[in-house]
Design an enzyme around this catalytic site. Structure first.
Site, short mmCIF file in Angstrom:
data_model
loop_
_atom_site.label_atom_id
_atom_site.label_comp_id
_atom_site.label_asym_id
_atom_site.label_seq_id
_atom_site.Cartn_x
_atom_site.Cartn_y
_atom_site.Cartn_z
N GLU A 1 84.54 -3.05 5.48
CA GLU A 1 84.31 -1.91 6.58
C GLU A 1 84.48 -0.70 5.67
O GLU A 1 85.30 0.40 6.36
CB GLU A 1 85.24 -1.97 7.90
CG GLU A 1 84.75 -3.33 8.50
CD GLU A 1 85.24 -3.27 10.11
OE1 GLU A 1 85.79 -2.14 10.37
OE2 GLU A 1 84.84 -4.14 10.88
N GLU B 1 83.07 -11.24 10.82
CA GLU B 1 83.97 -11.01 11.98
C GLU B 1 83.31 -10.90 13.15
O GLU B 1 81.86 -10.43 13.22
CB GLU B 1 84.81 -9.71 11.77
CG GLU B 1 85.74 -9.80 10.71
CD GLU B 1 86.63 -8.48 10.81
OE1 GLU B 1 86.80 -7.90 11.71
OE2 GLU B 1 87.09 -8.14 9.68
C1 BG6 Z 1 87.61 -4.92 12.31
C2 BG6 Z 1 88.58 -4.97 10.84
O1 BG6 Z 1 87.32 -3.42 12.01
O2 BG6 Z 1 88.03 -4.95 13.32
C3 BG6 Z 1 89.87 -5.79 11.23
O3 BG6 Z 1 87.89 -5.62 9.91
C4 BG6 Z 1 90.35 -5.36 12.76
O4 BG6 Z 1 90.50 -5.67 10.35
C5 BG6 Z 1 89.19 -5.66 13.81
O5 BG6 Z 1 91.32 -5.90 13.14
C6 BG6 Z 1 89.37 -5.63 14.97
O6 BG6 Z 1 90.09 -4.18 15.42
P1 BG6 Z 1 91.54 -3.93 15.91
O7 BG6 Z 1 91.60 -2.32 15.85
O8 BG6 Z 1 91.27 -4.27 17.27
O9 BG6 Z 1 92.43 -4.61 15.11
#
Ligand code: BG6
Length: 469
Positions: free
Chosen positions: A169, A366
């Site tokens: 990201e 993800e």
């Molecule tokens: C993504 C990241 O932006 O979202 C992760 O790569 C992150 O590291 C995930 O945990 C979810 O976001 P958050 O803020 O709920 O942890």
């Protein structure tokens, strides 16, 4: 001549059903075995409730966790290596042997269990020493240190790792410079440094794509890009234009540079409008041209709806485009964490990527559903997460039928972990870890209902997934 169209009808047999995590969000052992401090550790210490020192203690539970992966039936596991575990100061002369050994053990255990390691080289945890030495990514010196670190990983683990992700990201890091340890400066300087870091990360990645192709010709490498579906609130061209600009600046920018090998015009216009001058070198153009990605890693969670608002003019993040605001719209169900449930949004997003880069291999790095959860009788009935997984896997199959080259799905997250801003309050895992923000307790692992659902998905190549519009 008769012609019968033959597009794939289903997930291929060798589809990589996986799951995802990152180092500082699961490992803990932040000060053990020679690991250096990272910007993520410092950010956590300031927050008081983000506990990277223990996290979910994957560092000491690695065997138990890999066993749970094997039982789940994972075909891939996407995780990150902590730069400061390998080089405590980011650019030490020799790697830290205990750190090297930890990842050797993890990778060996995955391979023994036929789980393909998908390794992120850098996921939000820059060694703090690099910030102290020269300002971190805001300095071009970081390009060489990242290059040296990546080269070391290729040499150490390249015999077993076939898939590499360069930076997680990047657009988020560019727009929230504090995530890279750039703090305590006025807004304009912060903006300038955020964009210089962005540029330096582009150059560093291009160099590393090229390096990987040279020394690991059988491996594949790409970025892990933050990408969401953006929709206009009103049926007006201005809302459509604004939401497209956001999509370009947050999602496509990292894909465009990785695959086209130059900075796109919409970004040059943005730099010009914001009077940002970059420190560039003549040789960079050739570096971009020679270093391109093999696939795209996409972090896709949800859809956001945007509306014109002349008053809105922040410099960072959603403010990468001024005059626009995010609307919570009841047409897509929002979770407690302002996430939408919009599986068709994923298919739509994948179509857009494929239109832009025809037939590019895609790894979903993800995709996940956050909840506040409480263990009851050792069980977690996470029906919303199951609904989310079912819907998105159904639409992934539709995308495959559209002819899109998706090779792997790695939901966030394999196990409960520290959310970047909300710690243990916001859980994404298929496995529950019994700890809260302030008390690490025994860190016992419990399989959630979604673990069993996903296990069945993997066993049946998603035959158990129900139709979902
Ligand atoms: C993504 C990241 O932006 O979202 C992760 O790569 C992150 O590291 C995930 O945990 C979810 O976001 P958050 O803020 O709920 O942890």
């Amino acid at each position: 001549m008769k012609y019968q169209a033959k597009l794939p009808q289903d997930f291929p047999k060798n589809f990589l059903w996986g799951a995802s995590t990152s180092a500082f969000q699961v490992e803990g052992a932040a000060n053990e075995d020679g690991k250096g401090t990272t910007v993520a550790d410092l950010r956590a210490q300031k927050s008081k409730y983000l506990d990277t020192s223990v996290s979910v203690d994957h560092y000491h539970h690695v065997d138990e966790d890999v066993k749970l992966m094997a039982e789940l039936g994972l075909k891939s596991y996407r995780f990150s290596i902590s730069w400061a575990r390998i080089f405590p100061h980011g650019n030490d002369k020799k790697p830290n042997l205990k750190g090297v050994e930890f990842y050797n053990h993890l990778i060996d255990s995955l391979v023994e269990n036929n789980i393909e390691p998908i390794v992120t080289i850098f996921h939000f945890d820059l060694p703090q020493s690099l910030v102290k030495q020269y300002g971190g990514w805001a300095s071009r010196k970081c390009i060489n240190d990242y290059y040296h670190y990546a080269k070391t990983l290729f040499q150490l683990y390249g015999d077993r790792v076939n898939y590499w992700l360069t930076i997680n990201e990047q657009s988020l890091l560019a727009n929230v410079p504090s995530m890279n340890g750039i703090t305590d400066i006025d807004a304009d300087t912060l903006h300038q440094k955020g964009e210089q870091s962005n540029y330096n990360m582009f150059v560093a990645q291009a160099k590393v794509y090229n390096l990987c192709h040279q020394i690991l010709p059988n491996a594949k490498i790409g970025p892990a890009v933050s990408y969401m579906t953006t929709l206009p609130y009103d049926h007006t061209s201005i809302d459509a234009l604004k939401s497209k600009q956001l999509e370009d600046m947050i999602g496509f920018i990292d894909m465009d540079v990785a695959l086209r090998g130059k900075l796109p015009n919409y970004y040059l216009r943005y730099l010009q409008d914001n009077k940002i001058e970059l420190d560039i070198e003549e040789k960079d153009q050739a570096i971009f041209k020679d270093g391109k990605a093999d696939f795209l890693g996409l972090n896709w969670y949800s859809t956001s709806i945007f509306k014109l608002n002349e008053q809105s003019n922040p410099k960072m993040l959603t403010g990468v485009i001024s005059g626009v605001e995010k609307i919570s719209d009841e047409r897509i169900m929002n979770s407690e964490w302002d996430f939408s449930y919009d599986p068709q949004g994923l298919r739509y997003a994948l179509q857009k990527v494929n239109d832009r880069f025809p037939n590019i291999p895609i790894i979903i790095t993800e995709c996940g559903w956050p909840e506040k959860e409480k263990l009851e009788n050792g069980e977690i009935h996470d029906q919303k997460r199951i609904k989310y997984l079912n819907g998105h896997i159904y639409q992934l199959r539709e995308a495959i039928k559209d002819g899109i080259n998706i090779i792997s799905f790695n939901p966030w997250s394999f196990i409960d972990l520290l959310s970047v801003n909300d710690g243990m309050d916001k859980r994404y895992g298929l496995i529950y870890v019994d700890r809260d923000n302030f008390n690490a307790k025994q860190l016992h692992r419990y399989k959630k209902d979604s673990y069993y659902f996903y296990q069945k998905v993997i066993q049946t190549n998603a035959k158990n997934v129900k139709k979902c519009e």
